[in-house]
Design a protein around this motif. Structure first.
Motif, PDB file in Angstrom:
ATOM      1  N   ALA A 199       0.921  -1.249  -0.352  1.00  0.00           N
ATOM      2  CA  ALA A 199       0.002   0.031   0.137  1.00  0.00           C
ATOM      3  C   ALA A 199       1.035   1.276  -0.155  1.00  0.00           C
ATOM      4  O   ALA A 199       0.539   2.304  -0.684  1.00  0.00           O
ATOM      5  N   ARG A 200       1.678   1.445   0.683  1.00  0.00           N
ATOM      6  CA  ARG A 200       2.743   2.516   0.884  1.00  0.00           C
ATOM      7  C   ARG A 200       3.334   2.560  -0.684  1.00  0.00           C
ATOM      8  O   ARG A 200       3.602   3.555  -0.966  1.00  0.00           O
ATOM      9  N   LEU A 201       3.967   1.546  -1.203  1.00  0.00           N
ATOM     10  CA  LEU A 201       4.680   1.941  -2.678  1.00  0.00           C
ATOM     11  C   LEU A 201       3.791   2.046  -3.578  1.00  0.00           C
ATOM     12  O   LEU A 201       3.960   3.065  -4.365  1.00  0.00           O
ATOM     13  N   ARG A 202       2.528   1.638  -3.481  1.00  0.00           N
ATOM     14  CA  ARG A 202       1.442   2.079  -4.389  1.00  0.00           C
ATOM     15  C   ARG A 202       1.045   3.509  -4.076  1.00  0.00           C
ATOM     16  O   ARG A 202       1.053   4.202  -5.268  1.00  0.00           O
ATOM     17  N   ALA A 203       0.849   3.999  -2.960  1.00  0.00           N
ATOM     18  CA  ALA A 203       0.581   5.244  -2.747  1.00  0.00           C
ATOM     19  C   ALA A 203       1.685   6.426  -3.256  1.00  0.00           C
ATOM     20  O   ALA A 203       1.350   7.329  -3.757  1.00  0.00           O
ATOM     21  N   ASP A 204       2.905   5.936  -2.801  1.00  0.00           N
ATOM     22  CA  ASP A 204       4.068   6.788  -2.945  1.00  0.00           C
ATOM     23  C   ASP A 204       4.434   6.815  -4.502  1.00  0.00           C
ATOM     24  O   ASP A 204       4.768   7.960  -4.959  1.00  0.00           O
ATOM     25  N   PHE A 205       4.289   5.766  -5.092  1.00  0.00           N
ATOM     26  CA  PHE A 205       5.151   5.536  -6.536  1.00  0.00           C
ATOM     27  C   PHE A 205       4.268   4.834  -7.547  1.00  0.00           C
ATOM     28  O   PHE A 205       4.526   4.459  -8.837  1.00  0.00           O
ATOM     29  N   ASP A 206       3.022   4.522  -7.253  1.00  0.00           N
ATOM     30  CA  ASP A 206       2.225   3.778  -8.022  1.00  0.00           C
ATOM     31  C   ASP A 206       3.052   2.269  -8.381  1.00  0.00           C
ATOM     32  O   ASP A 206       2.846   1.957  -9.632  1.00  0.00           O
ATOM     33  N   LEU A 207       3.674   1.918  -7.440  1.00  0.00           N
ATOM     34  CA  LEU A 207       4.579   0.595  -7.762  1.00  0.00           C
ATOM     35  C   LEU A 207       4.089  -0.420  -6.817  1.00  0.00           C
ATOM     36  O   LEU A 207       4.429  -0.426  -5.544  1.00  0.00           O
ATOM     37  N   PRO A 208       3.442  -1.445  -7.313  1.00  0.00           N
ATOM     38  CA  PRO A 208       3.114  -2.546  -6.352  1.00  0.00           C
ATOM     39  C   PRO A 208       4.466  -3.323  -5.897  1.00  0.00           C
ATOM     40  O   PRO A 208       5.489  -3.239  -6.614  1.00  0.00           O
ATOM     41  N   LEU A 209       4.394  -3.800  -4.779  1.00  0.00           N
ATOM     42  CA  LEU A 209       5.558  -4.568  -4.174  1.00  0.00           C
ATOM     43  C   LEU A 209       5.744  -5.870  -5.012  1.00  0.00           C
ATOM     44  O   LEU A 209       7.100  -6.207  -5.135  1.00  0.00           O
ATOM     45  N   SER A 210       4.883  -6.314  -5.894  1.00  0.00           N
ATOM     46  CA  SER A 210       5.298  -7.528  -6.702  1.00  0.00           C
ATOM     47  C   SER A 210       5.960  -7.115  -7.695  1.00  0.00           C
ATOM     48  O   SER A 210       6.837  -7.964  -8.318  1.00  0.00           O
ATOM     49  N   ARG A 211       6.121  -5.768  -8.195  1.00  0.00           N
ATOM     50  CA  ARG A 211       6.946  -5.318  -9.197  1.00  0.00           C
ATOM     51  C   ARG A 211       8.479  -4.944  -8.479  1.00  0.00           C
ATOM     52  O   ARG A 211       9.369  -4.780  -9.149  1.00  0.00           O
ATOM     53  N   TYR A 212       8.214  -4.365  -7.435  1.00  0.00           N
ATOM     54  CA  TYR A 212       9.443  -3.677  -6.566  1.00  0.00           C
ATOM     55  C   TYR A 212      10.340  -4.855  -6.503  1.00  0.00           C
ATOM     56  O   TYR A 212      11.696  -4.628  -6.555  1.00  0.00           O
ATOM     57  N   GLU A 213       9.971  -6.013  -5.819  1.00  0.00           N
ATOM     58  CA  GLU A 213      10.927  -7.127  -5.683  1.00  0.00           C
ATOM     59  C   GLU A 213      11.613  -7.593  -6.791  1.00  0.00           C
ATOM     60  O   GLU A 213      12.749  -7.726  -6.629  1.00  0.00           O
ATOM     61  N   PRO A 214      11.209  -7.865  -8.003  1.00  0.00           N
ATOM     62  CA  PRO A 214      12.177  -8.062  -9.122  1.00  0.00           C
ATOM     63  C   PRO A 214      12.708  -7.169  -9.684  1.00  0.00           C
ATOM     64  O   PRO A 214      14.124  -7.209  -9.881  1.00  0.00           O
ATOM     65  N   MET A 215      12.414  -5.634  -9.323  1.00  0.00           N
ATOM     66  CA  MET A 215      13.484  -4.854  -9.803  1.00  0.00           C
ATOM     67  C   MET A 215      14.585  -4.652  -8.851  1.00  0.00           C
ATOM     68  O   MET A 215      15.703  -4.441  -9.208  1.00  0.00           O
ATOM     69  N   ARG A 216      14.419  -4.924  -7.470  1.00  0.00           N
ATOM     70  CA  ARG A 216      15.351  -5.020  -6.622  1.00  0.00           C
ATOM     71  C   ARG A 216      16.432  -6.157  -7.043  1.00  0.00           C
ATOM     72  O   ARG A 216      17.568  -5.895  -6.756  1.00  0.00           O
ATOM     73  N   VAL A 217      16.014  -7.233  -7.458  1.00  0.00           N
ATOM     74  CA  VAL A 217      16.802  -8.430  -7.979  1.00  0.00           C
ATOM     75  C   VAL A 217      17.703  -7.907  -9.164  1.00  0.00           C
ATOM     76  O   VAL A 217      19.013  -8.028  -9.072  1.00  0.00           O
ATOM     77  N   SER A 225       7.977 -13.895 -15.717  1.00  0.00           N
ATOM     78  CA  SER A 225       8.044 -13.189 -17.230  1.00  0.00           C
ATOM     79  C   SER A 225       6.805 -12.303 -17.304  1.00  0.00           C
ATOM     80  O   SER A 225       7.300 -11.281 -17.815  1.00  0.00           O
ATOM     81  N   LYS A 226       5.862 -12.581 -16.864  1.00  0.00           N
ATOM     82  CA  LYS A 226       4.798 -11.626 -16.812  1.00  0.00           C
ATOM     83  C   LYS A 226       5.039 -10.390 -16.204  1.00  0.00           C
ATOM     84  O   LYS A 226       4.644  -9.280 -16.499  1.00  0.00           O
ATOM     85  N   LEU A 227       5.686 -10.537 -14.950  1.00  0.00           N
ATOM     86  CA  LEU A 227       5.854  -9.151 -14.190  1.00  0.00           C
ATOM     87  C   LEU A 227       7.068  -8.726 -15.042  1.00  0.00           C
ATOM     88  O   LEU A 227       6.969  -7.198 -14.840  1.00  0.00           O
ATOM     89  N   ILE A 228       8.080  -9.114 -15.547  1.00  0.00           N
ATOM     90  CA  ILE A 228       8.787  -8.460 -16.310  1.00  0.00           C
ATOM     91  C   ILE A 228       8.265  -7.776 -17.344  1.00  0.00           C
ATOM     92  O   ILE A 228       8.689  -6.625 -17.954  1.00  0.00           O
TER      93      ILE A 228
END
Length: 150
Positions: free
Chosen positions: A24-42, A66-69
């Motif tokens: 919720a925090r990442l979506r509110a601050d950046f419109d970035l779901p945690l499910s996308r943040y995690e692969p980006m972090r990797v 692959s779908k997340l990417i």
């Protein structure tokens, strides 16, 4: 002996609540779901990697990864390039906008975790908790590799 079923239930509910709060925090601050943040972090940590590398590290399916990417690439936060070592696959790297987003999102994530964990547990307790989770995760991976997990 501890009630392992109760411990399991509490751990799962705690993890779900923590995931939902950070998401919720990442979506509110950046419109970035945690499910996308995690692969980006990797990707950000590795610099360049394959879908399979991300899937393995996050313990999710290659198809789901692959779908997340695809979604992250559609937002112009990563790009695929032909893999120079294997023409059948591609490597993934963050774009400059992806690196900037990841850096900002990391600060929000750390702030959220600090307010949810750092205010509840002492530094020593956090260190012990981390060691316990790491030990339990390693034991689970060993059981899967050995075929002893159900």
């Amino acid at each position: 002996m501890a009630d392992l079923e109760l411990l399991f239930s509490e751990l799962v509910r705690w993890e779900i609540g923590l995931w939902n709060a950070v998401d919720a925090r990442l979506r509110a601050d950046f419109d970035l779901p945690l499910s996308r943040y995690e692969p980006m972090r990797v990707i950000g940590r590795r610099g360049s990697c394959r879908v399979n590398d991300i899937a393995t590290e996050l313990s999710i399916t290659v198809g789901g990864t692959s779908k997340l990417i695809d979604r992250i690439e559609g937002s112009d936060h990563c790009r695929r390039r032909p893999n120079p070592d294997d023409g059948r696959s591609s490597t993934i790297e963050l774009t400059s906008s992806g690196r900037r987003l990841l850096a900002k999102a990391k600060l929000s994530l750390e702030d959220e975790l600090s307010s949810r964990l750092g205010t509840v547990l002492s530094a020593r307790e956090l260190q012990q908790f981390s060691k316990i989770l790491t030990k339990a995760a390693a034991a689970g991976q060993t059981a899967v590799k050995d075929g002893t997990a159900s």
